[in-house]
Design an enzyme around this catalytic site. Sequence first.
Site, PDB file in Angstrom:
ATOM      1  N   TYR A 191       3.232   5.559   6.816  1.00 28.85           N
ATOM      2  CA  TYR A 191       3.473   4.905   4.855  1.00 28.85           C
ATOM      3  C   TYR A 191       4.740   4.908   4.995  1.00 28.85           C
ATOM      4  O   TYR A 191       5.782   3.558   5.480  1.00 28.85           O
ATOM      5  CB  TYR A 191       3.073   5.848   4.179  1.00 28.85           C
ATOM      6  N   TYR A 208       1.085  -0.994   0.186  1.00 28.24           N
ATOM      7  CA  TYR A 208       0.285   0.141  -0.114  1.00 28.24           C
ATOM      8  C   TYR A 208       1.018   1.140  -0.268  1.00 28.24           C
ATOM      9  O   TYR A 208       1.908   1.037   0.404  1.00 28.24           O
ATOM     10  CB  TYR A 208      -0.994   0.089   1.526  1.00 28.24           C
TER      11      TYR A 208
HETATM   12  N1  UFG Z   1      -2.444  17.476  -3.423  1.00 25.68           N
HETATM   13  C1  UFG Z   1      -2.857  18.209  -3.784  1.00 25.68           C
HETATM   14  N2  UFG Z   1      -4.176  18.101  -4.358  1.00 25.68           N
HETATM   15  C2  UFG Z   1      -4.995  17.163  -4.187  1.00 25.68           C
HETATM   16  C3  UFG Z   1      -4.503  15.693  -4.280  1.00 25.68           C
HETATM   17  C4  UFG Z   1      -2.684  15.901  -4.090  1.00 25.68           C
HETATM   18  O1  UFG Z   1      -3.211  18.715  -3.668  1.00 25.68           O
HETATM   19  O2  UFG Z   1      -5.984  16.527  -4.904  1.00 25.68           O
HETATM   20  C5  UFG Z   1      -0.516  18.095  -2.929  1.00 25.68           C
HETATM   21  C6  UFG Z   1      -0.572  17.022  -1.882  1.00 25.68           C
HETATM   22  O3  UFG Z   1      -1.089  17.340  -0.919  1.00 25.68           O
HETATM   23  C7  UFG Z   1       0.813  16.773  -2.488  1.00 25.68           C
HETATM   24  C8  UFG Z   1       1.402  16.996  -3.896  1.00 25.68           C
HETATM   25  O4  UFG Z   1      -0.336  16.827  -4.676  1.00 25.68           O
HETATM   26  O5  UFG Z   1       1.673  18.051  -1.714  1.00 25.68           O
HETATM   27  C9  UFG Z   1       1.158  15.542  -4.244  1.00 25.68           C
HETATM   28  O6  UFG Z   1       0.260  14.481  -3.492  1.00 25.68           O
HETATM   29  P1  UFG Z   1       0.217  12.814  -3.823  1.00 25.68           P
HETATM   30  O7  UFG Z   1      -0.969  12.143  -3.789  1.00 25.68           O
HETATM   31  O8  UFG Z   1       0.279  12.771  -5.368  1.00 25.68           O
HETATM   32  O9  UFG Z   1       1.599  11.845  -3.874  1.00 25.68           O
HETATM   33  P2  UFG Z   1       2.614  12.440  -2.723  1.00 25.68           P
HETATM   34  O10 UFG Z   1       3.219  13.593  -2.522  1.00 25.68           O
HETATM   35  O11 UFG Z   1       1.889  12.010  -1.086  1.00 25.68           O
HETATM   36  O12 UFG Z   1       3.376  11.064  -2.389  1.00 25.68           O
HETATM   37  C10 UFG Z   1       3.904   9.713  -3.245  1.00 25.68           C
HETATM   38  C11 UFG Z   1       3.213   8.484  -3.841  1.00 25.68           C
HETATM   39  C12 UFG Z   1       3.564   8.045  -1.781  1.00 25.68           C
HETATM   40  C13 UFG Z   1       5.605   8.365  -2.170  1.00 25.68           C
HETATM   41  C14 UFG Z   1       5.780  10.187  -2.880  1.00 25.68           C
HETATM   42  C15 UFG Z   1       7.253  10.261  -2.318  1.00 25.68           C
HETATM   43  O13 UFG Z   1       1.509   8.031  -3.234  1.00 25.68           O
HETATM   44  O14 UFG Z   1       3.993   6.990  -2.685  1.00 25.68           O
HETATM   45  O15 UFG Z   1       5.034  10.725  -3.474  1.00 25.68           O
HETATM   46  O16 UFG Z   1       7.210  11.757  -2.791  1.00 25.68           O
HETATM   47  F1  UFG Z   1       5.762   8.279  -0.911  1.00 25.68           F
END
Ligand code: UFG
Length: 331
Positions: A142, A77
């Site tokens: 995670y 996950y």
């Molecule tokens: N975000 C928004 N609005 C949304 C979705 C996301 O503003 O509707 C923002 C998040 O807050 C974050 C950025 O977009 O600032 C990226 O978010 P993601 O959910 O696309 O990705 P994450 O950075 O949370 O996580 C991803 C992977 C993880 C990994 C990480 C490493 O899902 O598994 O990148 O950088 F660990």
Amino acid sequence: MSVLVLGGAGYIGSHTVDRLVDQGQDVVVVDSLVTGHRAAINDKAKFYQGDLADQDFMRKVFTENPEIDAVIHFAAYSLVAESMKKPLKYFDNNTAGMIKLLEVMNEFDIKNIVFSSTAATYGIPEKMPIMESDPQDPINPYGESKLMMEKIMRWADEAYGTKFVALRYFNVAGAKPDGSIGEDHGPETHLIPIVLQVAQGKRDKLQIFGDDYNTPDGTNVRDYVHPFDLADAHILAVDYLRKGNESNAFNLGSSTGFSNLEIVEAARKVTGKEIPAEIAPRRGGDPDSLIASSDKAREILGWKPQFDNIERIIETAWAWHSSHPNGYDDK
Ligand code: UFG
């Protein structure tokens, strides 16, 4: 020689299976299809549906495929926000799942494993770009579950000689350029697919989670890498282990950061759509910035990413979303 791909029906797993098959490698896929898609698996790969934590099922897979000499493990996950609410789900599936897998690999004397780790193991980095030797101190369950997997593997190497490569991905986006496989999560939580769903009119607007981070425009900065390039890195990592090299960890990113606002702007340019967006409260568990140094993967694995342009990455994602408005349409 054959590669077992765990989680080969998932987003990055399916791109890796596709590239392995393209290179003429023998591939066996295991996937529970809880989040993966049967249609994402290249037809030339042999497929078993099941859970890697089910040791009898895994014994059957290894018994029926004695030529397997390496495992690529994607079956975990990976949602930061969900992990904040359901940490035990992450420690059970990701961390405990790894232990069960290693036990069966030992029984069958399989000593090579490439595994998906993450930038989330670094927590709030002290400096940018992040090097593999930098401190790892996760700020979400995670990242912690993946760091525990890395640590377990270090001791498994020490005790049983199981060699591993941990690939710490940064943010993955894009799809196979011909639009045949791509990203399909239910529910979708990642920034780029959500931005493209707004462009498609499937959502009214984007919510940008926080604009008061310690970054130039206040929104989070992330480093985006294409699954095609990630797939190549996994294949190079399997070669590296097959040659008898020592266990290692590598960052996989593009070494360039884009803020959430810059991503929306790039998507407006690629799609020609307005993409309404509003600032919303912080989501929880999000570090300010994550930018990789991927020099080590380039130097040691010989990795040469081809997608180093964010608009090109978004274009491939847009081609997939436009041709598959309902994803694989199998759930
Ligand atoms: N975000 C928004 N609005 C949304 C979705 C996301 O503003 O509707 C923002 C998040 O807050 C974050 C950025 O977009 O600032 C990226 O978010 P993601 O959910 O696309 O990705 P994450 O950075 O949370 O996580 C991803 C992977 C993880 C990994 C990480 C490493 O899902 O598994 O990148 O950088 F660990």
